[in-house]
Scaffold this active site. Structure first.
Site, PDB file in Angstrom:
ATOM      1  N   SER A 190       0.798  -1.228   0.000  1.00  0.00           N
ATOM      2  CA  SER A 190       0.000   0.000   0.000  1.00  0.00           C
ATOM      3  C   SER A 190       0.831   1.278   0.000  1.00  0.00           C
ATOM      4  O   SER A 190       0.312   2.348  -0.295  1.00  0.00           O
ATOM      5  CB  SER A 190      -0.960   0.025   1.192  1.00  0.00           C
ATOM      6  OG  SER A 190      -0.255   0.208   2.400  1.00  0.00           O
ATOM      7  N   LYS A 230       0.644   4.690   6.767  1.00  0.00           N
ATOM      8  CA  LYS A 230      -0.105   5.434   5.757  1.00  0.00           C
ATOM      9  C   LYS A 230       0.319   6.898   5.775  1.00  0.00           C
ATOM     10  O   LYS A 230       0.993   7.364   6.678  1.00  0.00           O
ATOM     11  CB  LYS A 230      -1.617   5.358   6.021  1.00  0.00           C
ATOM     12  CG  LYS A 230      -2.216   3.965   5.941  1.00  0.00           C
ATOM     13  CD  LYS A 230      -2.268   3.458   4.529  1.00  0.00           C
ATOM     14  CE  LYS A 230      -2.926   2.103   4.421  1.00  0.00           C
ATOM     15  NZ  LYS A 230      -2.065   0.978   4.706  1.00  0.00           N
TER      16      LYS A 230
END
Length: 140
Positions: free
Chosen positions: A60, A97
């Site tokens: 990700s 993230k």
């Protein structure tokens, strides 16, 4: 995500640094001169007491150059800001993230992943800001 303490004795060993740069193109003659020993702690860890390591999993964060197996250096003393890569605990699980304070969410650096909203009722905490990543393998 695996958390690794900073107190690993191998991290406290200064290593030799060659004075010449290494050609990634046409080879040049090797230099036999060394600079002062290189301590990676001086380059990668600004606040040792507030720093921990974590191992990245998944894809990700590829858009930010973070790949599976990379060692992330995370500083708890840095105040998280918009656009920084963070390690966050959301509903008891750690994730790496990009912090988006404008849209109140955590963003992946891969279009295949949806943003994770940060709502008032979710269990959310930022554990630290990722200051560097170390890759162990150069081949794809």
């Amino acid at each position: 995500m695996k958390i690794i303490p900073v107190s690993d004795p191998l991290l406290c060993q200064p290593l030799p640094l060659f004075a010449s740069r290494v050609s990634a193109g046409f080879p040049s003659p090797a230099d036999d001169y060394l600079e002062a020993p290189l301590d990676l702690n001086q380059h990668l860890i600004k606040h040792p007491c507030a720093t921990f390591f974590a191992r990245a999993e998944g894809d990700s964060m590829r858009g930010r150059g973070i790949f599976p197996g990379d060692l992330l250096i995370v500083d708890r003393s840095i105040k998280p800001a918009h656009g920084q890569v963070v390690i966050a605990a959301i509903h008891g699980e750690l994730t790496c993230k990009v912090l988006d304070t404008q849209r109140r969410c955590l963003m992946a650096a891969n279009r295949n992943y949806a943003p994770i909203p940060i709502t008032d009722d979710c269990d959310f905490r930022i554990e630290g800001v990722v200051t560097a990543s170390v890759r162990y393998q150069c081949s794809p």
